[in-house]
Design a protein around this motif. Structure first.
Motif, PDB file in Angstrom:
ATOM      1  N   GLY A  33       1.163  -1.209   0.240  1.00  5.46           N
ATOM      2  CA  GLY A  33       0.192   0.407  -0.171  1.00  5.46           C
ATOM      3  C   GLY A  33       1.032   1.256   0.429  1.00  5.46           C
ATOM      4  N   GLY A  34       0.467   1.663   1.341  1.00  3.28           N
ATOM      5  CA  GLY A  34       1.828   3.695   1.268  1.00  3.28           C
ATOM      6  C   GLY A  34       3.229   2.432   1.717  1.00  3.28           C
ATOM      7  N   ALA A  35       3.174   1.063   2.185  1.00  2.96           N
ATOM      8  CA  ALA A  35       4.874   1.157   2.551  1.00  2.96           C
ATOM      9  C   ALA A  35       5.185   2.076   3.643  1.00  2.96           C
ATOM     10  N   SER A  36       4.213   2.527   4.540  1.00  2.00           N
ATOM     11  CA  SER A  36       5.048   3.498   5.770  1.00  2.00           C
ATOM     12  C   SER A  36       5.670   2.679   6.867  1.00  2.00           C
ATOM     13  N   ASN A  37       5.239   1.375   7.020  1.00  2.00           N
ATOM     14  CA  ASN A  37       5.878   0.583   8.167  1.00  2.00           C
ATOM     15  C   ASN A  37       6.464  -0.941   7.863  1.00  2.00           C
ATOM     16  N   THR A  38       6.613  -0.884   6.219  1.00  2.00           N
ATOM     17  CA  THR A  38       7.082  -1.777   5.540  1.00  2.00           C
ATOM     18  C   THR A  38       8.418  -1.711   5.375  1.00  2.00           C
ATOM     19  N   ILE A  39       9.558  -3.018   5.472  1.00  2.00           N
ATOM     20  CA  ILE A  39      11.040  -2.884   5.043  1.00  2.00           C
ATOM     21  C   ILE A  39      11.102  -4.548   4.498  1.00  2.00           C
ATOM     22  N   ILE A  40      11.631  -3.542   2.780  1.00  2.00           N
ATOM     23  CA  ILE A  40      11.536  -4.490   1.701  1.00  2.00           C
ATOM     24  C   ILE A  40      12.855  -5.331   1.814  1.00  2.00           C
ATOM     25  N   PRO A  41      13.517  -6.119   1.638  1.00  3.06           N
ATOM     26  CA  PRO A  41      14.840  -6.516   2.163  1.00  3.06           C
ATOM     27  C   PRO A  41      15.886  -6.959   1.005  1.00  3.06           C
ATOM     28  N   GLU A  72      -9.707  13.435  11.194  1.00  4.58           N
ATOM     29  CA  GLU A  72      -9.149  15.004  11.828  1.00  4.58           C
ATOM     30  C   GLU A  72      -7.842  13.776  12.681  1.00  4.58           C
ATOM     31  N   TYR A  73      -7.798  12.832  13.501  1.00  5.04           N
ATOM     32  CA  TYR A  73      -6.471  12.754  14.381  1.00  5.04           C
ATOM     33  C   TYR A  73      -5.223  11.890  12.924  1.00  5.04           C
ATOM     34  N   PHE A  74      -6.447  11.434  11.789  1.00  3.26           N
ATOM     35  CA  PHE A  74      -4.953  10.799  10.471  1.00  3.26           C
ATOM     36  C   PHE A  74      -5.177  11.703   9.600  1.00  3.26           C
ATOM     37  N   VAL A  75      -5.346  13.139   9.224  1.00  2.00           N
ATOM     38  CA  VAL A  75      -5.043  13.682   8.566  1.00  2.00           C
ATOM     39  C   VAL A  75      -3.744  13.766   8.501  1.00  2.00           C
ATOM     40  N   GLY A  76      -2.680  14.012   9.103  1.00  2.00           N
ATOM     41  CA  GLY A  76      -1.029  13.432   8.819  1.00  2.00           C
ATOM     42  C   GLY A  76      -0.691  11.872   8.921  1.00  2.00           C
ATOM     43  N   VAL A  77      -1.566  11.061   8.764  1.00  3.40           N
ATOM     44  CA  VAL A  77      -1.171   9.309   8.775  1.00  3.40           C
ATOM     45  C   VAL A  77      -0.907   8.899   7.875  1.00  3.40           C
ATOM     46  N   PRO A  78       0.713   8.706   7.491  1.00  4.49           N
ATOM     47  CA  PRO A  78       1.099   8.331   6.298  1.00  4.49           C
ATOM     48  C   PRO A  78       0.053   6.871   6.185  1.00  4.49           C
ATOM     49  N   GLY A  79       0.322   5.936   4.611  1.00  3.72           N
ATOM     50  CA  GLY A  79       0.156   4.801   4.553  1.00  3.72           C
ATOM     51  C   GLY A  79      -1.185   4.858   4.095  1.00  3.72           C
ATOM     52  N   THR A  80      -2.312   3.848   3.421  1.00  2.00           N
ATOM     53  CA  THR A  80      -3.527   3.742   2.811  1.00  2.00           C
ATOM     54  C   THR A  80      -3.996   3.397   4.254  1.00  2.00           C
ATOM     55  N   ILE A  81      -5.136   3.300   3.832  1.00  2.00           N
ATOM     56  CA  ILE A  81      -6.363   2.178   4.603  1.00  2.00           C
ATOM     57  C   ILE A  81      -6.431   0.992   4.643  1.00  2.00           C
TER      58      ILE A  81
END
Length: 324
Positions: free
Chosen positions: A63-71, A118-127
Motif C-alpha cells: 500500500g503506502g509501505a509506510s511501515n514496511t521494510i523490503i529486503p 481528523e487525528y489521521f490527517v497526518g498519518v501516512p500509508g493507506t486505509i
C-alpha cells in the motif's frame, strides 16, 4: 508463473519484471520485485488476488509501505501495488477502497463536516494498512473505533464482507496480521461536528507530531510496539531510572511502557549503523540519513533490542513489518 503468463491471464494490467521497490517505501530501502503490477480498480485487485490464492501463487500487497521494510535482495514473488482510490461519502457513512491514502480520506471527511478522522490527517500509508494495524493517534483514537465492515478477498479466493466483530481488533492488532486475506475496501461510520472544533483538533494533532516525530526524514514510523510489562518489571526498572507517568499506559487492562522511553534511557539515541540511526527526536524511530540498507536496519535493531534487554529486562517487539 512468469510475466508472460500473468499478462495473458490479465491483459488489462501491466506487469513488469525486476522493479526496484525502495522508492515506493517510506524508509527508502530494498531490492526489486520479481514481478510487479500496479492496480487502480478494486475489481481488478480482487480478481488478481483471488486468482493467486486459487493457483497458490505467492504474492505481496504494497500500500503506502509506510511501515514496511523490503529486503536488500528484493522479493521473489508477485508484488501488487494497491492504488485503488474510490471514496464515497453518504451522510455519515464513508466507503473507501483499501488503496486510498489515509490522510486523503481524513481530509475529505473533515471537509464534509465529519469528526473521527481528523487525528489521521497526518498519518501516512493507506486505509488497508491502517486497518491491518488498527492505526492510532493515541490509546483512545483507533481507526477501528469507526469501522463498520470490510470487503475482503479471502485466502480461498472468495469475495466476502466482514463486520467489525470478525476482525479481532485491538491496539496495533487485527485479524489480518494472522491471516492472508486481502482487504479490498472499508465502510466507516462517523459523526457530524462543528467544523471549527474539528480544525482545532487537526492543528493540535499536527503540532504534537511536529514536536515528537522526525518529520521529513525517511523512516518507517515507530519501529517497536510499546511492550506489556508486569508490576515486578516496573519495580525493577524503577531501581535504575525514574519512570514518568507519561511513559506508562493501561490498555485493555494491561500496563504498557513506552518503547521510546526504554530505548532513550538505555542510552541509544543517535546510535548508528551505516546510514540508519536511532532518532534523536523520538527514540523508537529509526531514520535513513543517507543510503541505508535493510541489513543496516536489522543490525541496528539487534543492538537496540539486546541493550534494552540487558538494561531493563524487557523484550522489544517490532511494529514495522520486514517482508520476505
Amino acid at each position: 508463473m512468469n510475466i508472460q503468463q500473468f499478462q495473458l491471464q490479465f491483459p488489462n494490467l501491466s506487469f513488469q519484471e525486476n522493479v526496484t521497490l525502495a522508492s515506493y517505501t517510506y524508509m527508502k530501502v530494498g531490492g526489486p520485485a520479481k514481478v510487479f503490477v500496479e492496480i487502480e480498480k478494486k475489481d481488478d485487485l480482487f480478481a488478481l488476488c483471488s486468482f493467486c490464492f486459487q493457483k497458490q501463487i505467492p504474492f505481496v500487497i504494497l500500500g503506502g509501505a509506510s511501515n514496511t521494510i523490503i529486503p536488500d535482495e528484493g522479493i521473489d514473488k508477485l508484488v501488487i501495488r494497491n492504488l485503488t482510490s474510490a471514496i464515497d461519502i453518504q451522510e455519515t457513512l464513508v466507503m473507501a477502497d483499501s488503496g486510498v491514502i489515509t490522510a486523503v480520506l481524513a481530509k475529505k471527511t473533515v471537509d464534509s463536516g465529519l469528526t473521527g478522522f481528523e487525528y489521521f490527517v497526518g498519518v501516512p500509508g493507506t486505509i488497508g494498512g491502517a486497518i491491518y494495524n488498527n492505526s492510532h493517534f493515541s490509546a483512545n483514537q483507533l481507526i477501528g473505533n469507526y469501522l463498520e465492515s470490510v470487503e475482503v478477498c479471502t485466502s480461498q479466493g472468495v469475495h466476502e464482507t466482514w463486520t467489525i466483530g470478525n476482525l479481532s481488533l485491538g491496539y496495533d492488532q487485527s485479524i489480518f496480521q494472522r491471516q492472508s486475506d486481502v482487504i479490498l475496501s472499508a465502510t466507516f461510520h462517523l459523526q457530524r461536528d462543528d467544523t471549527e472544533k474539528i480544525q482545532e483538533r487537526i492543528i493540535e494533532a499536527a503540532k504534537h507530531r511536529t514536536l515528537t516525530q522526525p518529520i521529513g526524514i525517511p523512516s518507517s514510523g515507530c519501529m517497536y510496539r510499546n511492550p506489556k510489562i508486569t508490576n515486578d518489571q516496573i519495580t525493577s526498572i524503577k531501581t535504575k531510572v525514574e519512570i514518568p507517568q507519561s511513559a506508562l499506559k493501561i490498555i485493555d487492562g494491561q500496563t504498557q511502557i513506552a518503547a521510546g522511553f526504554l530505548i532513550d534511557r538505555a542510552g541509544l539515541k543517535g546510535t548508528r549503523i551505516g546510514d540508519v540511526e536511532v532518532s534523536q527526536k523520538h527514540a523508537t524511530y529509526m531514520i535513513n540519513v543517507g543510503k541505508a540498507t535493510t541489513k543496516d536496519i536489522e543490525n541496528l535493531c539487534k543492538i537496540v533490542e539486546q541493550k534494552v534487554v540487558e538494561t531493563f529486562g524487557v523484550t522489544l517487539e517490532r511494529e514495522v513489518f520486514f517482508l520476505k
